[in-house]
Design an enzyme around this catalytic site. Structure first.
Site, PDB file in Angstrom:
ATOM      1  N   ASP A  19       0.836  -1.206   0.000  1.00 18.70           N
ATOM      2  CA  ASP A  19       0.000   0.000   0.000  1.00 18.70           C
ATOM      3  C   ASP A  19       0.870   1.256   0.000  1.00 18.70           C
ATOM      4  O   ASP A  19       1.961   1.253   0.581  1.00 18.70           O
ATOM      5  CB  ASP A  19      -0.913  -0.017   1.234  1.00 18.70           C
ATOM      6  CG  ASP A  19      -2.065   0.957   1.104  1.00 18.70           C
ATOM      7  OD1 ASP A  19      -2.286   1.494  -0.008  1.00 18.70           O
ATOM      8  OD2 ASP A  19      -2.752   1.209   2.119  1.00 18.70           O
ATOM      9  N   ASN A  21       1.417   3.356  -2.933  1.00 17.33           N
ATOM     10  CA  ASN A  21       1.988   3.789  -4.214  1.00 17.33           C
ATOM     11  C   ASN A  21       1.471   5.161  -4.620  1.00 17.33           C
ATOM     12  O   ASN A  21       2.217   6.013  -5.093  1.00 17.33           O
ATOM     13  CB  ASN A  21       1.607   2.807  -5.332  1.00 17.33           C
ATOM     14  CG  ASN A  21       2.247   1.456  -5.159  1.00 17.33           C
ATOM     15  OD1 ASN A  21       3.099   1.281  -4.305  1.00 17.33           O
ATOM     16  ND2 ASN A  21       1.827   0.502  -5.966  1.00 17.33           N
ATOM     17  N   ARG A  23       0.156   7.599  -2.733  1.00 14.32           N
ATOM     18  CA  ARG A  23       0.668   8.692  -1.878  1.00 14.32           C
ATOM     19  C   ARG A  23       2.133   8.981  -2.186  1.00 14.32           C
ATOM     20  O   ARG A  23       2.566  10.124  -2.212  1.00 14.32           O
ATOM     21  CB  ARG A  23       0.492   8.321  -0.389  1.00 14.32           C
ATOM     22  CG  ARG A  23      -0.885   8.674   0.130  1.00 14.32           C
ATOM     23  CD  ARG A  23      -1.162   7.977   1.430  1.00 14.32           C
ATOM     24  NE  ARG A  23      -1.510   6.576   1.208  1.00 14.32           N
ATOM     25  CZ  ARG A  23      -1.621   5.668   2.167  1.00 14.32           C
ATOM     26  NH1 ARG A  23      -1.371   6.004   3.417  1.00 14.32           N
ATOM     27  NH2 ARG A  23      -1.970   4.444   1.884  1.00 14.32           N
ATOM     28  N   HIS A  36       2.840   3.246  -8.956  1.00 14.75           N
ATOM     29  CA  HIS A  36       2.736   1.797  -9.195  1.00 14.75           C
ATOM     30  C   HIS A  36       3.996   1.281  -9.888  1.00 14.75           C
ATOM     31  O   HIS A  36       4.498   0.205  -9.561  1.00 14.75           O
ATOM     32  CB  HIS A  36       1.495   1.478 -10.030  1.00 14.75           C
ATOM     33  CG  HIS A  36       0.208   1.861  -9.351  1.00 14.75           C
ATOM     34  ND1 HIS A  36      -0.039   1.577  -8.029  1.00 14.75           N
ATOM     35  CD2 HIS A  36      -0.895   2.525  -9.807  1.00 14.75           C
ATOM     36  CE1 HIS A  36      -1.242   2.042  -7.696  1.00 14.75           C
ATOM     37  NE2 HIS A  36      -1.771   2.616  -8.754  1.00 14.75           N
ATOM     38  N   SER A  64      -7.199  -5.654  -5.882  1.00 13.36           N
ATOM     39  CA  SER A  64      -8.349  -6.221  -5.169  1.00 13.36           C
ATOM     40  C   SER A  64      -9.606  -6.150  -6.046  1.00 13.36           C
ATOM     41  O   SER A  64      -9.640  -5.402  -7.036  1.00 13.36           O
ATOM     42  CB  SER A  64      -8.585  -5.447  -3.871  1.00 13.36           C
ATOM     43  OG  SER A  64      -9.156  -4.186  -4.159  1.00 13.36           O
ATOM     44  N   GLU A  66     -12.107  -4.674  -5.296  1.00 16.82           N
ATOM     45  CA  GLU A  66     -12.610  -3.289  -5.155  1.00 16.82           C
ATOM     46  C   GLU A  66     -11.843  -2.312  -6.053  1.00 16.82           C
ATOM     47  O   GLU A  66     -12.354  -1.241  -6.386  1.00 16.82           O
ATOM     48  CB  GLU A  66     -12.476  -2.815  -3.691  1.00 16.82           C
ATOM     49  CG  GLU A  66     -13.438  -3.499  -2.713  1.00 16.82           C
ATOM     50  CD  GLU A  66     -13.000  -4.895  -2.298  1.00 16.82           C
ATOM     51  OE1 GLU A  66     -11.799  -5.235  -2.439  1.00 16.82           O
ATOM     52  OE2 GLU A  66     -13.869  -5.675  -1.849  1.00 16.82           O
ATOM     53  N   TRP A  68     -11.342  -2.250  -9.098  1.00 16.52           N
ATOM     54  CA  TRP A  68     -11.977  -1.935 -10.393  1.00 16.52           C
ATOM     55  C   TRP A  68     -12.675  -0.579 -10.329  1.00 16.52           C
ATOM     56  O   TRP A  68     -12.923   0.039 -11.361  1.00 16.52           O
ATOM     57  CB  TRP A  68     -13.004  -3.010 -10.774  1.00 16.52           C
ATOM     58  CG  TRP A  68     -12.412  -4.353 -11.056  1.00 16.52           C
ATOM     59  CD1 TRP A  68     -12.497  -5.454 -10.267  1.00 16.52           C
ATOM     60  CD2 TRP A  68     -11.651  -4.752 -12.201  1.00 16.52           C
ATOM     61  NE1 TRP A  68     -11.838  -6.514 -10.842  1.00 16.52           N
ATOM     62  CE2 TRP A  68     -11.308  -6.117 -12.037  1.00 16.52           C
ATOM     63  CE3 TRP A  68     -11.221  -4.096 -13.365  1.00 16.52           C
ATOM     64  CZ2 TRP A  68     -10.563  -6.833 -12.970  1.00 16.52           C
ATOM     65  CZ3 TRP A  68     -10.470  -4.806 -14.297  1.00 16.52           C
ATOM     66  CH2 TRP A  68     -10.151  -6.159 -14.093  1.00 16.52           C
ATOM     67  N   ARG A  70     -11.509   2.152  -9.309  1.00 17.96           N
ATOM     68  CA  ARG A  70     -10.591   3.293  -9.506  1.00 17.96           C
ATOM     69  C   ARG A  70     -10.774   3.868 -10.920  1.00 17.96           C
ATOM     70  O   ARG A  70     -11.356   3.212 -11.781  1.00 17.96           O
ATOM     71  CB  ARG A  70      -9.142   2.817  -9.324  1.00 17.96           C
ATOM     72  CG  ARG A  70      -8.875   2.397  -7.905  1.00 17.96           C
ATOM     73  CD  ARG A  70      -7.413   2.146  -7.647  1.00 17.96           C
ATOM     74  NE  ARG A  70      -7.231   1.873  -6.231  1.00 17.96           N
ATOM     75  CZ  ARG A  70      -6.111   2.040  -5.563  1.00 17.96           C
ATOM     76  NH1 ARG A  70      -5.044   2.489  -6.177  1.00 17.96           N
ATOM     77  NH2 ARG A  70      -6.044   1.782  -4.287  1.00 17.96           N
ATOM     78  N   LEU A 130      11.013 -20.775  -4.540  1.00 16.86           N
ATOM     79  CA  LEU A 130      10.031 -19.878  -3.881  1.00 16.86           C
ATOM     80  C   LEU A 130       8.797 -19.803  -4.760  1.00 16.86           C
ATOM     81  O   LEU A 130       8.899 -19.752  -5.991  1.00 16.86           O
ATOM     82  CB  LEU A 130      10.637 -18.478  -3.702  1.00 16.86           C
ATOM     83  CG  LEU A 130       9.756 -17.420  -3.028  1.00 16.86           C
ATOM     84  CD1 LEU A 130      10.630 -16.432  -2.226  1.00 16.86           C
ATOM     85  CD2 LEU A 130       8.908 -16.613  -4.018  1.00 16.86           C
ATOM     86  N   ARG A 193      -5.161  -2.259   8.739  1.00 13.04           N
ATOM     87  CA  ARG A 193      -6.320  -3.122   8.475  1.00 13.04           C
ATOM     88  C   ARG A 193      -5.928  -4.138   7.403  1.00 13.04           C
ATOM     89  O   ARG A 193      -4.925  -3.962   6.704  1.00 13.04           O
ATOM     90  CB  ARG A 193      -7.524  -2.281   8.019  1.00 13.04           C
ATOM     91  CG  ARG A 193      -7.232  -1.350   6.876  1.00 13.04           C
ATOM     92  CD  ARG A 193      -8.457  -0.535   6.453  1.00 13.04           C
ATOM     93  NE  ARG A 193      -8.090   0.419   5.413  1.00 13.04           N
ATOM     94  CZ  ARG A 193      -7.797   1.698   5.621  1.00 13.04           C
ATOM     95  NH1 ARG A 193      -7.864   2.205   6.839  1.00 13.04           N
ATOM     96  NH2 ARG A 193      -7.445   2.482   4.618  1.00 13.04           N
ATOM     97  N   GLU A 206       1.021 -13.586  12.126  1.00 15.17           N
ATOM     98  CA  GLU A 206       1.505 -12.395  12.826  1.00 15.17           C
ATOM     99  C   GLU A 206       1.305 -11.207  11.882  1.00 15.17           C
ATOM    100  O   GLU A 206       1.628 -11.298  10.691  1.00 15.17           O
ATOM    101  CB  GLU A 206       2.996 -12.550  13.169  1.00 15.17           C
ATOM    102  CG  GLU A 206       3.276 -13.672  14.136  1.00 15.17           C
ATOM    103  CD  GLU A 206       2.584 -13.465  15.480  1.00 15.17           C
ATOM    104  OE1 GLU A 206       2.522 -12.313  15.942  1.00 15.17           O
ATOM    105  OE2 GLU A 206       2.089 -14.450  16.052  1.00 15.17           O
TER     106      GLU A 206
END
Ligand code: FPP
Length: 240
Positions: A19, A21, A23, A36, A64, A66, A68, A70, A130, A193, A206
């Site tokens: 989170d 990018n 700002r 981005h 996410s 959500e 879409w 934007r 990985l 959050r 964690e």
């Protein structure tokens, strides 16, 4: 720097909500899309650090369900970025032993994006150093609804007895069925959050929140997160 005793406590699976990018870009008088693009560099840095530290699974929340909502210009730029990165980086990722996988509902993506993702997954299918899981058009609630819909279908066809449904059945119907639960969930940018990310899977993860904006997330930040993780006392509801 992660010390020898902490090496034993390296999380097997790290999941990150990337989170900040927008700002980061706005603070520099740039377009959000440039944030981005800068975020891609932080993905490279973090992936390199995860490989060096022996993390086996790295899940990144890249888009996410959500998102879409934007502005179309930003959504288009993100789609372009995903395609370009996934296709462009696949040979190098393969050489590094990185298996690319995706969680989320891919059916909403254009054919081009779906093809780029499928090609990358196919090309790296046998890599085992990985697993890089990209959460794209992903949200936990959507994932759980899709899983429950599939299970309800099986029950309606008589293939699944409702009374036999347990946590394992549901977990096996989620997009993440093939991966262990995350041990550590990191969110950058100071927001505290989970925003619909791996809600089921993070039951005992964690959580770590850092004010650093995603494009500024460095190898040192990643190490700091691992050090903090190594200090946590994980009890999984039990007593010592
Ligand atoms: C959240 O920051 C970030 C995103 C919605 C996009 C994340 C995508 C990348 C980092 C590119 C990575 C590419 C690949 C291939 C994985 P935000 O825009 O919500 O930031 P803000 O809260 O400051 O506005």
């Amino acid at each position: 720097m992660v010390t020898t005793s902490e090496q034993k406590r390296i999380p097997q699976h790290v999941a990150i909500i990337m989170d900040g990018n927008g700002r980061w870009a706005e603070m520099r008088g740039k377009e959000r899309c440039e944030g981005h693009a800068a975020g891609v560099e932080a993905v490279r840095t973090t992936l390199g650090a995860a490989l060096r530290r022996g993390v086996k699974y790295l899940t990144l929340y890249a888009f996410s369900t959500e998102n879409w909502g934007r502005p179309a210009e930003e959504v288009d730029a993100l789609m372009e970025l995903f395609c370009r990165c996934v296709a462009g980086e696949t040979p190098e990722l393969r050489a590094q032993g990185v298996r690319i996988r995706m969680i989320g509902d891919r059916t909403r993506f254009s054919e081009g994006v779906q093809r780029a993702l499928a090609d990358a997954e196919r090309a790296t299918a046998d890599c085992d150093r990985l697993t890089l899981v990209l959460a794209l058009n992903y949200s936990s609630r959507d994932e759980i609804v899709r899983a429950v819909r599939a299970l309800a279908g099986r029950a309606a066809r008589g293939e699944l007895a409702p009374a036999s449904l347990d946590e394992r059945t549901l977990a096996a119907a989620l997009d993440t069925a093939a991966y262990p639960d995350p041990d550590l969930v990191i969110r950058t940018s100071g927001e505290c959050r989970l925003s619909n990310f791996l809600l089921w899977q993070s039951s005992y993860a964690e959580l770590l929140f850092t004010p650093v904006l995603w494009p500024d997330f460095s190898e040192e930040e990643f190490d700091r997160a691992l050090e903090e993780y190594a200090r946590r006392d994980r009890r999984f509801g039990l007593v010592r």
